[in-house]
Motif scaffolding. Structure first.
Motif, PDB file in Angstrom:
ATOM      1  N   GLY A   1       0.671  -1.191  -0.154  1.00  0.00           N
ATOM      2  CA  GLY A   1       0.008  -0.102   0.022  1.00  0.00           C
ATOM      3  C   GLY A   1       0.728   1.310   0.108  1.00  0.00           C
ATOM      4  N   GLY A   2       2.095   0.982   0.023  1.00  0.00           N
ATOM      5  CA  GLY A   2       3.121   2.469   0.063  1.00  0.00           C
ATOM      6  C   GLY A   2       3.503   2.960   1.466  1.00  0.00           C
ATOM      7  N   GLU A   3       2.724   2.592   2.258  1.00  0.00           N
ATOM      8  CA  GLU A   3       3.229   3.007   3.687  1.00  0.00           C
ATOM      9  C   GLU A   3       4.177   2.703   4.271  1.00  0.00           C
ATOM     10  OE1 GLU A   3       0.959   2.860   8.147  1.00  0.00           O
ATOM     11  OE2 GLU A   3       0.117   1.536   6.638  1.00  0.00           O
ATOM     12  N   VAL A   4       5.065   1.762   3.570  1.00  0.00           N
ATOM     13  CA  VAL A   4       6.384   1.480   4.189  1.00  0.00           C
ATOM     14  C   VAL A   4       7.138   0.936   2.979  1.00  0.00           C
ATOM     15  CG1 VAL A   4       6.003   0.867   6.954  1.00  0.00           C
ATOM     16  CG2 VAL A   4       5.945  -0.869   5.054  1.00  0.00           C
ATOM     17  N   ARG A   5       8.431   1.058   3.282  1.00  0.00           N
ATOM     18  CA  ARG A   5       9.534   0.296   1.966  1.00  0.00           C
ATOM     19  C   ARG A   5       9.860  -1.016   2.574  1.00  0.00           C
ATOM     20  NH1 ARG A   5      13.570   4.767   0.282  1.00  0.00           N
ATOM     21  NH2 ARG A   5      13.915   3.180  -1.262  1.00  0.00           N
ATOM     22  N   TRP A   6      10.029  -1.402   3.474  1.00  0.00           N
ATOM     23  CA  TRP A   6      10.534  -2.475   3.914  1.00  0.00           C
ATOM     24  C   TRP A   6       9.432  -3.679   4.655  1.00  0.00           C
ATOM     25  CZ3 TRP A   6      11.168  -4.835   8.969  1.00  0.00           C
ATOM     26  CH2 TRP A   6      12.595  -5.876   8.906  1.00  0.00           C
ATOM     27  N   ALA A   7       9.649  -4.929   4.196  1.00  0.00           N
ATOM     28  CA  ALA A   7       8.963  -5.939   5.250  1.00  0.00           C
ATOM     29  C   ALA A   7       9.870  -7.098   5.211  1.00  0.00           C
ATOM     30  CB  ALA A   7       7.632  -6.322   4.296  1.00  0.00           C
ATOM     31  N   PRO A   8       9.714  -7.691   6.272  1.00  0.00           N
ATOM     32  CA  PRO A   8      10.832  -8.808   6.568  1.00  0.00           C
ATOM     33  C   PRO A   8      10.523 -10.006   5.553  1.00  0.00           C
ATOM     34  CG  PRO A   8       9.692  -8.207   8.624  1.00  0.00           C
ATOM     35  CD  PRO A   8       9.085  -7.425   7.631  1.00  0.00           C
ATOM     36  N   GLN A   9      11.490 -10.554   5.146  1.00  0.00           N
ATOM     37  CA  GLN A   9      11.701 -11.485   4.157  1.00  0.00           C
ATOM     38  C   GLN A   9      11.757 -12.824   5.072  1.00  0.00           C
ATOM     39  OE1 GLN A   9      10.593 -10.996   0.853  1.00  0.00           O
ATOM     40  NE2 GLN A   9      10.058  -9.015   1.684  1.00  0.00           N
ATOM     41  N   LEU A  10      11.871 -13.982   4.218  1.00  0.00           N
ATOM     42  CA  LEU A  10      11.971 -15.321   4.878  1.00  0.00           C
ATOM     43  C   LEU A  10      13.408 -15.266   5.741  1.00  0.00           C
ATOM     44  CD1 LEU A  10      11.103 -18.009   5.408  1.00  0.00           C
ATOM     45  CD2 LEU A  10      11.800 -18.832   3.376  1.00  0.00           C
ATOM     46  N   ARG A  11      14.448 -14.758   5.002  1.00  0.00           N
ATOM     47  CA  ARG A  11      15.703 -14.805   5.717  1.00  0.00           C
ATOM     48  C   ARG A  11      15.769 -13.998   6.852  1.00  0.00           C
ATOM     49  NH1 ARG A  11      16.153 -11.606   1.100  1.00  0.00           N
ATOM     50  NH2 ARG A  11      16.052  -9.582   1.720  1.00  0.00           N
ATOM     51  N   GLU A  12      14.976 -12.729   7.004  1.00  0.00           N
ATOM     52  CA  GLU A  12      15.014 -12.362   8.526  1.00  0.00           C
ATOM     53  C   GLU A  12      13.956 -13.091   9.375  1.00  0.00           C
ATOM     54  OE1 GLU A  12      15.883  -9.019   5.701  1.00  0.00           O
ATOM     55  OE2 GLU A  12      14.098 -10.274   5.524  1.00  0.00           O
ATOM     56  N   LEU A  13      13.055 -13.994   9.133  1.00  0.00           N
ATOM     57  CA  LEU A  13      12.277 -14.596   9.727  1.00  0.00           C
ATOM     58  C   LEU A  13      12.974 -15.564  10.189  1.00  0.00           C
ATOM     59  CD1 LEU A  13       8.642 -14.699   8.051  1.00  0.00           C
ATOM     60  CD2 LEU A  13       9.504 -13.078   9.989  1.00  0.00           C
ATOM     61  N   LEU A  14      13.861 -16.322   9.643  1.00  0.00           N
ATOM     62  CA  LEU A  14      14.707 -17.479  10.076  1.00  0.00           C
ATOM     63  C   LEU A  14      15.795 -16.813  10.938  1.00  0.00           C
ATOM     64  CD1 LEU A  14      15.475 -19.145   6.392  1.00  0.00           C
ATOM     65  CD2 LEU A  14      13.925 -20.261   8.343  1.00  0.00           C
ATOM     66  N   ALA A  15      16.139 -15.556  10.598  1.00  0.00           N
ATOM     67  CA  ALA A  15      17.208 -15.188  11.642  1.00  0.00           C
ATOM     68  C   ALA A  15      16.360 -14.835  12.952  1.00  0.00           C
ATOM     69  CB  ALA A  15      17.738 -13.902  11.091  1.00  0.00           C
ATOM     70  N   PHE A  16      15.093 -14.411  12.778  1.00  0.00           N
ATOM     71  CA  PHE A  16      14.345 -14.146  14.105  1.00  0.00           C
ATOM     72  C   PHE A  16      14.271 -15.463  15.020  1.00  0.00           C
ATOM     73  CE2 PHE A  16      10.551 -14.525  16.423  1.00  0.00           C
ATOM     74  CZ  PHE A  16      10.319 -13.468  16.954  1.00  0.00           C
ATOM     75  N   GLN A  17      14.049 -16.551  14.307  1.00  0.00           N
ATOM     76  CA  GLN A  17      13.639 -17.520  14.996  1.00  0.00           C
ATOM     77  C   GLN A  17      15.094 -18.200  15.722  1.00  0.00           C
ATOM     78  OE1 GLN A  17      10.630 -18.957  15.690  1.00  0.00           O
ATOM     79  NE2 GLN A  17      11.753 -19.790  17.359  1.00  0.00           N
ATOM     80  N   LYS A  18      16.041 -17.909  14.887  1.00  0.00           N
ATOM     81  CA  LYS A  18      17.472 -18.614  15.414  1.00  0.00           C
ATOM     82  C   LYS A  18      17.798 -17.680  16.605  1.00  0.00           C
ATOM     83  CE  LYS A  18      19.665 -20.349  11.251  1.00  0.00           C
ATOM     84  NZ  LYS A  18      20.568 -20.153  10.205  1.00  0.00           N
ATOM     85  N   ILE A  19      17.577 -16.339  16.840  1.00  0.00           N
ATOM     86  CA  ILE A  19      17.892 -15.629  17.568  1.00  0.00           C
ATOM     87  C   ILE A  19      16.770 -15.738  18.874  1.00  0.00           C
ATOM     88  CG2 ILE A  19      17.701 -13.189  18.597  1.00  0.00           C
ATOM     89  CD1 ILE A  19      18.774 -12.384  15.883  1.00  0.00           C
ATOM     90  N   ALA A  20      15.621 -15.998  18.621  1.00  0.00           N
ATOM     91  CA  ALA A  20      14.483 -16.404  19.652  1.00  0.00           C
ATOM     92  C   ALA A  20      14.867 -17.578  20.417  1.00  0.00           C
ATOM     93  CB  ALA A  20      13.356 -16.550  18.935  1.00  0.00           C
ATOM     94  N   ASP A  21      15.504 -18.531  19.519  1.00  0.00           N
ATOM     95  CA  ASP A  21      15.860 -19.780  20.284  1.00  0.00           C
ATOM     96  C   ASP A  21      17.038 -19.809  21.042  1.00  0.00           C
ATOM     97  OD1 ASP A  21      13.782 -20.979  18.744  1.00  0.00           O
ATOM     98  OD2 ASP A  21      15.326 -22.095  17.255  1.00  0.00           O
ATOM     99  N   VAL A  22      17.821 -18.892  21.004  1.00  0.00           N
ATOM    100  CA  VAL A  22      19.033 -18.848  21.736  1.00  0.00           C
ATOM    101  C   VAL A  22      18.962 -17.606  22.746  1.00  0.00           C
ATOM    102  CG1 VAL A  22      21.526 -17.826  21.646  1.00  0.00           C
ATOM    103  CG2 VAL A  22      20.696 -19.663  20.105  1.00  0.00           C
ATOM    104  N   LEU A  23      18.279 -16.446  22.502  1.00  0.00           N
ATOM    105  CA  LEU A  23      18.275 -15.317  23.349  1.00  0.00           C
ATOM    106  C   LEU A  23      16.910 -14.901  23.878  1.00  0.00           C
ATOM    107  CD1 LEU A  23      20.737 -12.993  21.427  1.00  0.00           C
ATOM    108  CD2 LEU A  23      21.194 -14.180  23.442  1.00  0.00           C
TER     109      LEU A  23
END
Length: 94
Positions: free
Chosen positions: A30-52
């Motif tokens: 909708g043009g409100e933001v220029r960035w949205a997390p992709q799968l790579r960021e979601l995978l990184a999210f989960q790795k960090i969540a599992d550790v920290l």
């Protein structure tokens, strides 16, 4: 190419993080933001969540967003996680 959020869910990525990504993807379309997390960021999210833990992972997700989108990303994260999360920072740098 867009991210397959159903695949992210199948990969057992925290559903709140997937919800954040879906929300931001809709806002991006909708043009409100220029960035949205992709799968790579979601995978990184989960790795960090599992550790920290999920707070650190959510903070990293906010910190990953470009500065111009960070406030909106933080708001979407707050809504999904039910609390304010500060962006992860290294010293004074985000």
């Amino acid at each position: 190419m867009s991210t397959d959020y159903d695949l992210a869910t199948q990969l057992k990525i925290d559903t709140r993080a997937v919800s954040v990504a879906r929300n931001l993807s809709t806002r991006q379309a909708g043009g409100e933001v220029r960035w949205a997390p992709q799968l790579r960021e979601l995978l990184a999210f989960q790795k960090i969540a599992d550790v920290l833990g999920t707070d650190a992972a959510a903070g990293n997700l906010i910190g990953t967003a470009p500065e111009e989108d960070r406030d909106i990303v933080a708001t979407v994260v707050k809504t999904a996680f039910g609390k304010t999360v500060a962006p992860l920072a290294l010293g004074a740098r985000i």
